[in-house]
Design an enzyme around this catalytic site. Structure first.
Site, PDB file in Angstrom:
ATOM      1  N   HIS A   1      41.404 -11.902  55.704  1.00  0.00           N
ATOM      2  CA  HIS A   1      41.735 -11.819  57.137  1.00  0.00           C
ATOM      3  C   HIS A   1      41.242 -13.039  57.913  1.00  0.00           C
ATOM      4  CE1 HIS A   1      42.621  -7.184  57.087  1.00  0.00           C
ATOM      5  NE2 HIS A   1      43.268  -7.866  56.158  1.00  0.00           N
TER       6      HIS A   1
ATOM      7  N   TYR B   1      45.630 -12.571  61.671  1.00  0.00           N
ATOM      8  CA  TYR B   1      44.320 -12.185  62.206  1.00  0.00           C
ATOM      9  C   TYR B   1      43.594 -13.320  62.919  1.00  0.00           C
ATOM     10  CZ  TYR B   1      44.488  -7.684  59.827  1.00  0.00           C
ATOM     11  OH  TYR B   1      44.825  -6.413  59.441  1.00  0.00           O
TER      12      TYR B   1
ATOM     13  N   CYS C   1      44.647  -8.196  49.407  1.00  0.00           N
ATOM     14  CA  CYS C   1      45.110  -7.982  50.774  1.00  0.00           C
ATOM     15  C   CYS C   1      46.577  -8.346  50.805  1.00  0.00           C
ATOM     16  CB  CYS C   1      44.339  -8.885  51.727  1.00  0.00           C
ATOM     17  SG  CYS C   1      44.988  -8.834  53.406  1.00  0.00           S
TER      18      CYS C   1
ATOM     19  N   ASN D   1      39.195  -1.793  52.867  1.00  0.00           N
ATOM     20  CA  ASN D   1      38.714  -2.773  53.840  1.00  0.00           C
ATOM     21  C   ASN D   1      37.285  -2.506  54.281  1.00  0.00           C
ATOM     22  OD1 ASN D   1      40.716  -4.748  54.389  1.00  0.00           O
ATOM     23  ND2 ASN D   1      41.994  -3.161  55.340  1.00  0.00           N
TER      24      ASN D   1
ATOM     25  N   ARG E   1      37.754   5.062  62.372  1.00  0.00           N
ATOM     26  CA  ARG E   1      38.417   3.797  62.742  1.00  0.00           C
ATOM     27  C   ARG E   1      38.581   3.696  64.257  1.00  0.00           C
ATOM     28  NH1 ARG E   1      44.424   1.801  60.727  1.00  0.00           N
ATOM     29  NH2 ARG E   1      44.637   0.025  62.134  1.00  0.00           N
TER      30      ARG E   1
END
Ligand code: NAD
Ligand code: G6P
Ligand code: MN
Ligand code: MN
Length: 431
Positions: free
Chosen positions: A198, A251, A168, A147, A93
């Site tokens: 998102h 987002y 989500c 995700n 990540r």
């Protein structure tokens, strides 16, 4: 009794999930909860698994917690499989966040090139998991949290026979946010959602069933803001919110406030670290707490993570399927004409009625011109990302990144793609 298999069971979010099952035990009698992880996650699995055992013991419910590295044992005859795994762990990540920043592009775990990289690593694994489900529990529901949730759910729907719904916590987070703004109980608020994971807009907001969208737009535009713990809380411009006439999700800041968000991300990266680096520290603290043999509830410190209300979303969805509740959830499902501006076979995030046959989205029709283009562009990026991830095709990947609205040119797209492939070799068997 029900059998549930949770892939990525060593996640620090697991206590939320366990709390969700405990709360609903009378209606949703979970007999066996298998927490599955891999060798690298063994220690986390032990710690969080032992906390889970203490939680069910304290609650006095008959849920048996099993800790295992044997995914097939866990999936065999499961009623529900939930996924919350992170391929490449937090180090991957952090790389995803840093690569785009080098080229002055938003560096985020799910939005933009970071989400593309996460998808490329995750697609081979989710397809493998689905092969196990097809063979060992073909009637199981796959509840996906991994995700990028919309992209992973669409991959499963397009390329496997597994029944799946994606989730989500952003929509439920927005409902909580509105309830807080209004200072009312959360049960009184509902929101109509339309868009993608998102990238979801709240098009109408209701209090006790009354449409209060306009009134709320004014106070939202007047500086009130909502966010998640993991998205910098930059204020919206009042004129922008008024002109949009609906509620962006947290987002959306990456798209509508790109310049400021990029500046903020660079500042954070240079001081406190990227979000992934911050989470690494948070996670250490959380697992220290989890180790305490006296602890037998979900510690409140978990709320520092972006995934708050996770259990409400996952466990209540499972409850509605199991008990054929026909109530409303916000889910990631196959479009099938719900949004007239998108292809039928793609996944959207929207309100749906959930019963034992799955999620039935409520028709939307055409969306406003203000949001149509962005939604279609990001969806095209997602479709190409899936195609690239399944086939391991460099050229499709290059197109996916180039058309992403946050990537300025094919030149930058190629540099980012080459970095992603170089830094993820061990996780990209398809390339
Ligand atoms: P994490 O880093 O704690 O990973 C969870 C576990 O997955 C780890 O214990 C790890 O060892 C394990 N894992 C890695 N590869 C695996 C594999 N191939 N099979 C089984 N287990 C594997 O991650 P986290 O912060 O708990 O998040 C987990 C996932 O859930 C991520 O993909 C994250 O983006 C996602 N998430 C989604 C939402 C949402 O709103 N949809 C909310 C929270 C988290
Ligand atoms: C939000 C998003 C999730 C994401 C999480 C990250 O909840 O909806 O999809 O995984 O934030 O939180 P973290 O604490 O890992 O930065
Ligand atoms: Mn999410
Ligand atoms: Mn562009």
């Amino acid at each position: 009794g029900l059998k549930i298999a949770t892939i990525g069971g060593g996640s620090s979010y697991t206590p939320e999930l366990v709390e969700g099952f405990i709360k609903r035990y009378d209606e949703l009698p979970v007999k066996d909860l298998y927490l599955v992880d891999i060798e690298e996650g063994k220690e986390k699995l032990e710690i969080v698994g032992n906390l889970a055992k203490r939680m069910v013991e304290k609650a006095g419910v008959g849920i048996n917690i099993h800790l295992t590295l044997d995914r097939r044992e866990a999936i065999k005859d499961a009623d529900f499989v939930t996924t919350q795994f992170r391929v490449g762990l937090l180090d991957a990540r952090i790389r995803d966040e840093k690569i785009p920043l080098k080229y002055d592009v938003i560096g985020q775990e799910t939005t933009g090139p970071g989400g593309f990289a996460k998808a490329q690593r995750t697609i081979p694994v989710i397809l493998d998991i689905c092969k196990d489900i097809e063979e060992l529990s073909p009637n199981a529901w796959l509840i996906n949290f991994t995700n990028p949730s919309g992209i992973i759910t669409e991959t499963v729907l397009k390329h496997t026979n597994v029944k799946t719904i994606g989730l989500c916590n952003v929509p439920i987070g927005m409902v909580y946010g509105v309830a807080e703004m209004l200072d009312v109980d959360v049960e009184r608020v509902s929101i109509d959602f339309a868009g993608l994971n998102h990238l979801v807009w709240g098009t109408h907001i209701y209090l006790d069933g009354e449409d209060i969208t306009e009134r709320l737009i004014d106070s939202f535009a007047g500086g009130k803001s909502m966010s998640m713990k993991n998205v910098p809380d930059l204020p919206w411009e009042p004129e922008f919110i008024k002109s949009l006439g609906m509620f962006p999700c947290p987002y959306h800041r990456y798209y509508y406030l790109t310049d400021k968000m990029l500046e903020e991300e660079k500042k954070e990266a240079a001081t406190v670290g990227t979000r992934g680096e911050q989470v690494k520290k948070l996670e250490k603290e959380l697992f220290e707490l989890y180790k305490d043999p006296i602890l037998n509830i979900k510690p409140p410190q978990l709320e520092k993570r972006g995934g708050a209300h996770y259990s409400d979303a996952a466990c209540s969805l499972i409850n509605s399927i199991y008990n054929n509740k026909k109530d409303m959830h916000v889910v990631n499902v196959k479009n099938n004409g719900t949004i007239a501006d998108l292809p039928d076979d793609v996944v959207i995030e929207t309100n749906a009625i959930v019963d034992r046959n799955g999620a039935h989205p409520i028709n939307i029709g055409h969306v406003s011109t203000k949001i149509r283009g962005l939604m279609q562009s990001v969806k095209a990026y997602e479709e190409l990302t899936i195609e690239a991830g399944v086939r391991g095709d460099y050229y499709t990947a290059l197109q996916a990144l180039t058309i992403h609205p946050l990537v300025p040119s094919s030149t930058v797209a190629k540099k980012i793609l080459d970095d992603i492939i170089n830094q993820n070799k061990e996780y990209l068997p398809q390339y």
